[in-house]
Scaffold this active site. Structure first.
Site, short mmCIF file in Angstrom:
data_model
loop_
_atom_site.label_atom_id
_atom_site.label_comp_id
_atom_site.label_asym_id
_atom_site.label_seq_id
_atom_site.Cartn_x
_atom_site.Cartn_y
_atom_site.Cartn_z
N GLY A 125 5.02 7.33 2.81
CA GLY A 125 5.87 6.40 2.06
C GLY A 125 5.16 5.07 1.89
O GLY A 125 4.01 4.90 2.31
N GLU A 126 5.89 4.13 1.28
CA GLU A 126 5.29 2.84 1.01
C GLU A 126 4.99 2.05 2.29
O GLU A 126 5.65 2.23 3.30
CB GLU A 126 6.23 1.99 0.16
CG GLU A 126 6.01 2.15 -1.31
CD GLU A 126 7.03 3.07 -1.94
OE1 GLU A 126 8.12 3.19 -1.35
OE2 GLU A 126 6.71 3.69 -2.97
N VAL A 127 3.98 1.17 2.17
CA VAL A 127 3.70 0.23 3.25
C VAL A 127 4.08 -1.15 2.71
O VAL A 127 3.68 -1.51 1.61
CB VAL A 127 2.21 0.26 3.64
CG1 VAL A 127 1.94 -0.68 4.80
CG2 VAL A 127 1.76 1.67 3.99
N GLY A 153 0.84 -1.19 0.00
CA GLY A 153 0.00 0.00 0.00
C GLY A 153 0.87 1.24 0.00
O GLY A 153 2.09 1.16 0.10
N GLY A 197 1.12 4.88 1.88
CA GLY A 197 0.65 5.80 2.91
C GLY A 197 1.10 7.20 2.52
O GLY A 197 1.76 7.39 1.51
N ASP A 207 -11.64 10.03 11.99
CA ASP A 207 -11.64 9.57 10.60
C ASP A 207 -12.03 8.10 10.54
O ASP A 207 -11.42 7.31 9.83
CB ASP A 207 -10.25 9.81 9.98
CG ASP A 207 -10.27 9.74 8.46
OD1 ASP A 207 -11.39 9.73 7.88
OD2 ASP A 207 -9.19 9.70 7.86
P1 AMP Z 1 -2.25 3.75 5.75
O1 AMP Z 1 -1.12 4.69 5.52
O2 AMP Z 1 -2.35 3.29 7.15
O3 AMP Z 1 -3.55 4.29 5.23
O4 AMP Z 1 -1.92 2.44 4.89
C1 AMP Z 1 -2.01 2.41 3.49
C2 AMP Z 1 -2.48 1.03 3.04
O5 AMP Z 1 -1.54 0.04 3.42
C3 AMP Z 1 -3.80 0.58 3.67
O6 AMP Z 1 -4.93 1.03 2.97
C4 AMP Z 1 -3.68 -0.94 3.62
O7 AMP Z 1 -4.06 -1.42 2.36
C5 AMP Z 1 -2.20 -1.15 3.80
N1 AMP Z 1 -1.89 -1.44 5.22
C6 AMP Z 1 -1.58 -0.56 6.18
N2 AMP Z 1 -1.37 -1.18 7.35
C7 AMP Z 1 -1.56 -2.49 7.13
C8 AMP Z 1 -1.51 -3.65 7.96
N3 AMP Z 1 -1.21 -3.57 9.24
N4 AMP Z 1 -1.77 -4.83 7.40
C9 AMP Z 1 -2.08 -4.92 6.10
N5 AMP Z 1 -2.16 -3.85 5.27
C10 AMP Z 1 -1.90 -2.66 5.78
#
Ligand code: AMP
EC number: 2.7.10.1
Length: 920
Positions: free
Chosen positions: A569-571, A564, A566, A682
């Site tokens: 940066g990348e997740v 994903g 964020g 949110d």
């Molecule tokens: P966020 O910055 O928290 O919105 O994360 C961006 C995207 O990364 C999310 O919409 C999920 O698809 C993925 N993601 C974030 N945290 C997790 C996690 N703990 N487990 C699986 N996917 C995650």
């Protein structure tokens, strides 16, 4: 902010009614000031009043703010045995007229008790500033009164004001100053008008929040043709520039061959001699007329059959156009008089509209002289008649070709020709011959004088240069200029005048050849005992991170795959291998390079917050990397990702029981957060993560990044971001974000879950959503939603936030429903045409579906198209006949899908019933 009333106590300005209160002089930090003071500590039953003068209210200002500066003495500084208070009360009384000094206690209503944050002790004087709200005022004016019941108080200043959205220009729409509404009518819709020289399809509107902020504008004003946006105004395009439409765009430079003499041009007219074809865009360039085709050559192919190939090259100047075509006209000229060749002549492929630069002409007579005129045309040729004399008009040219005799050759075959020509009427003394030695038996001679007779003779030369057969002298005449002009007029384009002569050396010349029950969270074991600590209260945010999060060494983290993106940066998905511990799957949030210190702190603030939570339904923080260059946040890994996406991908695949189980988990997480006094702000299905066991966990924490990160967030005029369709009205109106506003959002999440990830309010705009909510409309029940669940949603969406259920109530109710699954069997009323948005209910066209596949697509069931076709159901009449059994029989097995299709058919049949959108 508009100030209605303000006083600072002073000896001269006593404009209040006093009972026991008196004006005293105080000294603070060396400067003197006055205060209204009362200090009857030690005396029982105190009831001392201080009242302001009459404060006129602006009719629309029904919500006013009272800012007080005051000092309260510490009761400990008095003898412990005497009665002493440390608070006083604020009262109001509304009135349509000033009653002077008459004071009736009974007419005053208590607003609030005022308590100091800091009390004044022997160690120093502490001034408190408090702001209180008096709402729902309706009369012409009001009084404020302060009641002391035995404290030692000094009132330094009172400021009374209301909030207003200041007159503004937003997106070229001017909105007038608007007094902010009361809590009951927290959002005021305001109509605006476009600034000068701007226009809009609909009246521009915007909301003024109770906090005096403009939010969510609709109706977009755009600068009219000939004007462009400069700041908040529309300015004329400069000369040489134009703008053709009402748009947000800038004026553009006038296109090629146009003139931009005046300011404010909606288009640039063509320069003289340049035109636009009727199909050309008015914003495009203008083009000139094409010049004449070049190098016209006639090649005799099968003379015996009277055939000739005319070929030429495109004009030097196409006038900037690509739609060039050619026409060929044939004239036979004799003795200077020319006439059309007649219908006998054939052209292949055609005589006009030619896109290629050649044409075959046949059915020619062997002994006649023909004149072929080839013209170039373009989309603007129709304007040629309007053209004034053109400088580049060509004069004439002549093409000649000839054939050699088949006679037995005494010499070597001719390989060159000598062409001699002269003007016929040249004075014989000064005759000028032109002699050309040619390799081919054809030539084009240009720049001949118009209307002039020329004499030509061709002589064949053998390879050794010795002369061979010769033709007789033949006479040809070029056309008069006036004739060219006439043709020009009709043909429209610049024309090349050609004479093709088929010259025979001899007669008889020969031719030359070219998961159900086990998914929901177990009851949380850990009851929160603590309160959430805002990491901002730490002077150094790095200290907060270290306090709430475990530092992980980067060598213990293995990144595997990007899952994903964020905001920071990348997740990644990855593995955490801590020595002595089992490997765990984790999600790793990274901070992209080039960050500022502020971004790094914001990024890590999420960990500082998450690290304070320990709950089954809150995403668990494993730790952070802060001591190395690449900061990371490591959390438990949630295999199924974000809830909204997950439900969309598994539409119709879960029972109500399963969905309610998911909601129960989210509610438990939210209860935990609200118990810790953490307001999420949110909450939305996109911010809930789902693991392999279908456990739902609340995620997305942070400070500035909450909402900044959310693609649903809409900017307000102060730059904050609000995801309108998930947010409670009071939070939109005056940023009253509380656990009660989180409950509203939870109601929306309930709807998202029961509707399998459907977008709340579908494609309605944010503005339409706010209007509907303001007018007490609410989302209708999703299809197949248990009545009890829908009732709970409606409770979450009560306007009065104090009446909404608490998260504790929600968890209990959902638990109750799950304990007796029969309670989920009563389904809420559902209007299929509303929930699945059939075009027939869109209100605009009302047209029925044209095909089965169009219908299936509208209810997102296209995957069954083939099942319908295979079963022979190919039109909507057949669909309408289908019973539930039939739907099952064609292979729709999932209960959710069965219902969706059956409901839709029901809705299609029920075209006559009225539409109950958002019935509450
Ligand atoms: P966020 O910055 O928290 O919105 O994360 C961006 C995207 O990364 C999310 O919409 C999920 O698809 C993925 N993601 C974030 N945290 C997790 C996690 N703990 N487990 C699986 N996917 C995650």
């Amino acid at each position: 902010m508009e100030i209605l009333y303000m006083f600072f106590a002073s000896k001269v300005l006593i404009c209040v009614v006093l009972f026991q209160w008196e004006v005293v002089q105080k000294t603070l930090n060396g400067s003197q000031f006055y205060a209204y003071s009362v200090c009857n500590v030690g005396e029982p039953e105190q009831d001392n009043w201080l009242r302001t003068t009459f404060i006129q209210r602006r009719p629309s200002a029904s919500r006013i703010f009272v800012e007080l500066q005051f000092i309260v003495r510490d009761c400990n500084s008095f003898d412990a045995s005497v009665p002493c208070k440390e608070t006083f009360n604020l009262f109001t009384s509304e009135s349509d007229a000033d009653v002077g000094t008459t004071f009736r206690k009974g007419q005053f209503k208590k607003v609030v008790t005022i308590a100091p944050d800091e009390i004044t002790s022997k160690n120093g004087m502490r001034i408190n500033t408090e702001t209180k709200v008096v709402d729902n005022l309706s009369r012409k004016g009001f009084y404020l009164a302060f009641q002391d019941i035995g404290a030692c108080v000094a009132l330094l200043s009172v400021k009374v004001y209301y909030k207003a959205c200041t007159a503004t220009v937003e997106s070229l729409a001017r909105f007038p100053e608007t007094v902010a509404g009361s809590e009951n009518q927290a959002l005021r819709e305001v109509k605006g008008e476009c600034v000068e020289n701007a226009q809009s399809e609909e009246v521009p509107r915007i909301y003024c929040t109770a906090d005096g902020e403009w939010v969510v504008q609709v109706g977009h004003c755009q600068c009219k043709p000939g004007y462009e946006k400069v700041g908040d105004t529309c300015q004329e395009c400069q000369p040489g520039f134009f703008k053709a439409a009402s748009s947000d765009g800038k004026c553009e430079p006038c296109p090629a061959n146009t003139q931009g003499l005046e300011a404010g041009a909606a288009f640039c007219p063509c320069m003289d001699g340049f035109y636009q074809a009727p199909t050309d865009p008015i914003t495009g360039p203008c083009s000139g007329l094409p010049t004449a085709p070049r190098d016209l050559v006639a090649t005799t192919t099968q003379l015996s059959a009277g055939k000739l190939l005319l070929s030429w090259s495109p004009p030097d100047d196409t006038g900037g156009r690509s739609d060039i075509t050619y026409s060929v006209e044939c004239q036979s000229c004799e003795g200077g008089a020319c006439r059309p060749c007649g219908e006998k002549i054939r052209y292949e492929p055609a005589s006009a509209g030619l896109t290629l630069t050649r044409v075959t002409v046949s059915e020619l007579d062997a002994h006649l002289n023909y004149t072929f005129i080839v013209e170039a045309h373009s989309g603007v040729s129709m304007f040629a008649g309007q053209a004034s004399a053109r400088a580049h008009k060509p004069v004439t040219s002549l093409s000649l070709s000839w054939d050699v005799s088949p006679r037995p050759r005494l010499h070597a075959p001719p390989i060159r020709y000598e062409l001699t020509y002269r003007k016929k009427d040249d004075n014989l003394d000064v005759t000028t011959y032109t002699v050309l030695i040619l390799e081919k038996s054809s030539v084009q001679i240009s720049e001949l004088a118009p209307g002039t007779a020329y004499l030509f003779r061709v002589q064949a030369l053998s390879s050794d240069g010795s002369p061979g057969g010769s033709s007789i002298e033949e006479q040809y005449e070029t056309l008069h200029e006036s004739t060219v002009g006439d043709l020009d007029f009709f043909g429209g384009a610049v024309m090349l005048f050609i004479v093709v002569v088929v010259l025979f050396l001899k007669r008889n010349s020969h031719s030359r050849q070219g998961a159900e029950d086990n998914y929901f969270s177990s009851p949380e074991q850990l009851k929160p005992l603590k309160t959430y600590v805002d990491p901002h209260t730490y002077e150094d945010p790095n200290v907060a991170v270290l306090k709430f999060a475990t530092e992980i060494h980067p060598s213990h983290i293995t990144k595997q795959k990007v899952i994903g993106a964020g905001e920071f940066g990348e997740v990644y998905r990855g593995i955490l291998k801590v020595p002595g511990r089992k490997d765990v799957a984790v999600a790793i949030k990274t901070l992209k390079p080039g960050y500022t210190e502020k971004q790094r702190q914001d990024f890590l603030s999420e960990a500082s917050i998450m690290g304070q939570f320990t709950h089954q339904n809150i995403i668990r923080l494993e730790g952070v990397v802060t001591k190395f260059k690449h900061a990371m946040i490591v959390t438990e890994y949630m295999e199924n990702g974000a809830l909204d996406r997950y439900l969309k991908d598994h539409d119709g695949e879960f029972s109500s029981f399963q969905l309610v189980g998911m909601l129960r988990g989210i509610a438990a997480g939210m209860k935990y957060l609200s118990d810790m006094s953490y307001v999420h702000r949110d909450l939305a299905a996109r911010n809930i993560l789902v693991n392999n066991n279908l456990e739902c966990k609340v995620s997305d924490f942070g400070l500035s990044r909450v909402l900044e990160d959310d693609p649903e967030g809409t900017y307000t005029t102060s730059g904050g971001k609000i995801p309108i369709r998930w947010t409670a009205p009071e939070a939109i109106a005056y940023r009253k974000f509380t656990s009660a506003s989180d409950v509203w959002s939870f109601g929306i999440v309930m709807w998202e879950v029961m509707a399998f990830g459907e977008r709340p309010y579908w494609d309605m705009s944010n503005h339409e959503v706010m209007k509907a909510i303001n007018e007490a409309f609410r989302l209708p029940a999703p299809m197949d939603c248990p009545s009890a669940v829908y009732q709970l949603m409606l409770q979450c969406w009560l306007q009065d936030r104090s009446k909404r259920p608490r998260f504790g109530d929600i968890v209990s109710l959902l638990d109750k429903l799950l304990r007796s699954p029969d309670s989920l069997k009563t389904i809420a009323d559902f209007d299929p045409r509303v929930s699945i948005r059939l075009p027939s209910t869109s209100g605009s066209d009302g047209s029925p579906f044209r095909s089965v596949s169009e219908w299936l697509e509208s209810i997102k069931m296209s995957q069954y198209s083939e099942n319908f076709t295979c079963a022979g159901i190919i039109n909507m009449d057949q669909v309408l006949q289908m019973k539930n059994e039939d739907i099952k029989n064609i292979g729709v097995r999932l209960p959710g899908h069965l219902k969706r299709i059956a409901y839709s058919i029901l809705g299609l049949k029920d075209q006559t019933s009225t539409l109950s959108v958002f019935a509450v």
